[in-house]
Design an enzyme around this catalytic site. Structure first.
Site, PDB file in Angstrom:
ATOM      1  N   ARG A 166       0.838  -1.206   0.000  1.00 13.79           N
ATOM      2  CA  ARG A 166       0.000   0.000   0.000  1.00 13.79           C
ATOM      3  C   ARG A 166       0.874   1.257   0.000  1.00 13.79           C
ATOM      4  O   ARG A 166       0.566   2.237  -0.699  1.00 13.79           O
ATOM      5  CB  ARG A 166      -0.923   0.005   1.221  1.00 13.79           C
ATOM      6  CG  ARG A 166      -1.748   1.274   1.323  1.00 13.79           C
ATOM      7  CD  ARG A 166      -2.680   1.253   2.520  1.00 13.79           C
ATOM      8  NE  ARG A 166      -3.463   2.478   2.587  1.00 13.79           N
ATOM      9  CZ  ARG A 166      -4.452   2.694   3.447  1.00 13.79           C
ATOM     10  NH1 ARG A 166      -4.776   1.758   4.312  1.00 13.79           N
ATOM     11  NH2 ARG A 166      -5.105   3.829   3.444  1.00 13.79           N
ATOM     12  N   ASN A 173     -10.629  -4.446  -1.382  1.00 17.23           N
ATOM     13  CA  ASN A 173     -10.517  -3.425  -2.414  1.00 17.23           C
ATOM     14  C   ASN A 173      -9.579  -3.855  -3.540  1.00 17.23           C
ATOM     15  O   ASN A 173      -8.674  -4.657  -3.317  1.00 17.23           O
ATOM     16  CB  ASN A 173      -9.999  -2.123  -1.798  1.00 17.23           C
ATOM     17  CG  ASN A 173     -11.099  -1.346  -1.087  1.00 17.23           C
ATOM     18  OD1 ASN A 173     -12.212  -1.234  -1.577  1.00 17.23           O
ATOM     19  ND2 ASN A 173     -10.769  -0.814   0.083  1.00 17.23           N
ATOM     20  N   CYS A 187     -19.119  -2.113   0.793  1.00 19.76           N
ATOM     21  CA  CYS A 187     -18.289  -0.960   1.132  1.00 19.76           C
ATOM     22  C   CYS A 187     -18.961  -0.213   2.279  1.00 19.76           C
ATOM     23  O   CYS A 187     -20.184  -0.286   2.435  1.00 19.76           O
ATOM     24  CB  CYS A 187     -18.136  -0.049  -0.085  1.00 19.76           C
ATOM     25  SG  CYS A 187     -17.104   1.412   0.184  1.00 19.76           S
ATOM     26  N   HIS A 199     -16.495   3.484  -4.753  1.00 20.34           N
ATOM     27  CA  HIS A 199     -15.594   4.624  -4.569  1.00 20.34           C
ATOM     28  C   HIS A 199     -15.764   5.678  -5.666  1.00 20.34           C
ATOM     29  O   HIS A 199     -14.853   6.458  -5.934  1.00 20.34           O
ATOM     30  CB  HIS A 199     -14.128   4.167  -4.470  1.00 20.34           C
ATOM     31  CG  HIS A 199     -13.838   3.437  -3.197  1.00 20.34           C
ATOM     32  ND1 HIS A 199     -12.585   3.006  -2.852  1.00 20.34           N
ATOM     33  CD2 HIS A 199     -14.652   3.065  -2.172  1.00 20.34           C
ATOM     34  CE1 HIS A 199     -12.629   2.390  -1.671  1.00 20.34           C
ATOM     35  NE2 HIS A 199     -13.872   2.419  -1.258  1.00 20.34           N
ATOM     36  N   TYR A 253     -14.253  10.138  -2.095  1.00 21.13           N
ATOM     37  CA  TYR A 253     -13.352   9.704  -3.168  1.00 21.13           C
ATOM     38  C   TYR A 253     -13.472  10.597  -4.405  1.00 21.13           C
ATOM     39  O   TYR A 253     -12.562  10.628  -5.238  1.00 21.13           O
ATOM     40  CB  TYR A 253     -13.631   8.247  -3.551  1.00 21.13           C
ATOM     41  CG  TYR A 253     -13.137   7.274  -2.508  1.00 21.13           C
ATOM     42  CD1 TYR A 253     -11.823   6.830  -2.508  1.00 21.13           C
ATOM     43  CD2 TYR A 253     -13.982   6.810  -1.511  1.00 21.13           C
ATOM     44  CE1 TYR A 253     -11.359   5.949  -1.552  1.00 21.13           C
ATOM     45  CE2 TYR A 253     -13.532   5.937  -0.541  1.00 21.13           C
ATOM     46  CZ  TYR A 253     -12.223   5.499  -0.569  1.00 21.13           C
ATOM     47  OH  TYR A 253     -11.762   4.641   0.396  1.00 21.13           O
TER      48      TYR A 253
END
Length: 421
Positions: free
Chosen positions: A90, A144, A164, A194, A244
């Site tokens: 990440r 995700n 989500c 998102h 987002y």
């Protein structure tokens, strides 16, 4: 009722366990299995899960295992919450895209594509083994990028629904602002994972009074501050975009911020170290306050609600999920995965009818859906050309020079997770 959590060693898990304990009447679990390849994590999370359940008088048994086939055998539902490559991957997703002046984020843009490429093959292997071991089990995906992962699962014929926590977060925030119970708020939630907008906030259900105009008039400053977007933008849109959308509506501003402060991945990694230390305390029998800063707020309530609806017809009659479009948004293919309100029962989710969004939203949805098609092809079949095509098609990238450089960076930083590379 048996439920298996793949990725049960996640620091999210106590949030989930707390929800199972509090909402036992909605989802009467008798057995919970935490599966994770990280045995050291399970040694902390298994005992903590048992203590949380015991504190609240829940009688379910908790077992831990590193063996997937054992974990899913006989499960009624399998919840996926895994992170291939961990926080180290990440951190990379959030940093190397910034070299081109592009957003570095773990679920969208170049970083989101990297995560999809690492994740989709692993998830499909897990799902295939679930189907061989227990073909009647539902798969609930919280991994995700949820939209692409859910599309991969559905494309292969798995009994899967994507989940989500964005919608349930908005529901809770709006209810608090209106001094109502969350169950009294129904969202007209439209978009892709998102990439969503709240186009209506209704009282009581899908046919209820729409109080979104009043919500924006009376509480627009608070909502805008939460989203880090200007109040006049919300007034002109007349809807509430998810946070987002800031990556699209304020791209350059976000890139500047990301370049001048520690990455979210670094913050989360430090938080996880502290959480794991707390989890090792044999007297801890509740989720710690620090976990609320980890992300995933209200995840447990959403997961319990969805699992209950799929398994025994309980839970809320309408829930926001990720599922096939099936004509709900006529400008998208039927097999696109959208995130909308749906009626959910043991047969699965059925999206509620929606008016077509105006071009301001529809155009962006169509473009990101096209990107997701290419991203899934790259995840399934590999190859530099497919990666380049997906990056070039993404509205946060869109220039060939950027796409060329980002393709090289993506492959270089993820080579160990991409057999074709």
């Amino acid at each position: 009722m048996k439920l298996t959590v793949v990725g049960g060693g996640s620091t999210y898990t106590p949030e989930l366990i707390d929800g199972f304990a509090r909402l036992r009447d909605t989802l009467p679990l008798t057995e919970l299995v935490l599966m994770d390849p990280a045995a050291d994590r399970l040694q902390l999370l298994g005992p903590l899960a048992r203590r949380i359940l015991a504190r609240q008088g829940h009688g379910a048994t908790v077992t831990t295992t590193t063996d997937l086939d054992t974990a899913v055998d006989g499960a009624d539902a399998v919840l996926l919450q895994l992170r291939v490559g961990g926080q180290a991957a990440r951190e990379q997703d959030e940093t190397w895209p910034l070299e081109c002046g592009c957003v570095g984020q773990e679920t969208t843009g170049a970083g989101g594509l990297a995560k999809a490429l690492r994740t989709v093959p692993i998830v499909l292997d897990i799902a295939d083994r679930v189907r061989r071991t227990n073909p009647t089990a539902w798969i609930i995906d919280f991994t995700n990028p949820v939209g692409i992962v859910t599309r991969a699962l559905l494309q292969e014929g798995h009994k899967a629904v994507g989940l989500c926590n964005v919608a349930i977060g908005f529901q809770r925030k709006f209810a608090a602002l209106l001094d109502l119970a969350p169950a009294d708020i129904h969202l007209d939630h439209v978009g892709l994972n998102h990439l969503t907008w709240e186009t209506g906030v209704r009282l009581g259900g899908p046919e209820g009074e729409d109080v979104l105009p009043r919500l924006l008039s009376d509480h627009g400053d608070t909502i805008a501050a939460d989203l880090h977007l200007p109040r006049p933008l919300l007034d002109r849109l007349g809807v509430v975009p998810s946070y987002y959308l800031r990556y699209y509506y304020a791209h350059d501003e976000v890139v500047h911020e990301l370049r001048t402060k520690p990455s979210r991945a670094a913050e989360v990694a430090e938080m996880e170290r502290k959480l794991l230390t707390l989890y090792a305390d044999p007297t801890l029998d509740e989720k710690p306050e620090l976990l609320s800063k980890r992300g995933g707020a209200y995840y447990s309530e959403a997961a319990v609600d969805l699992a209950a609806a799929l398994l025994n017809g309980a839970g809320s009659p309408y829930q926001v999920v990720n599922t096939h479009n099936r004509g709900t948004l006529p400008f998208l293919p039927d097999d696109a995965v959208i995130e909308v309100q749906a009626a959910v029962n043991q047969k699965g989710p059925k999206p509620l009818p929606l008016p077509s969004p105006p071009p301001l939203y529809a155009g962006l949805m169509a473009q990101v859906t096209a990107y997701e098609d290419l991203a899934l092809e790259a995840a399934l079949h590999g190859g530099r050309t497919r990666v380049f095509q997906a990056l070039l098609s993404h509205p946060l990238i869109g220039q060939y020079a950027y796409a060329e450089h980002l393709t090289d960076q993506l492959i270089a930083h993820n080579r160990e997770h991409l057999p074709w590379a």
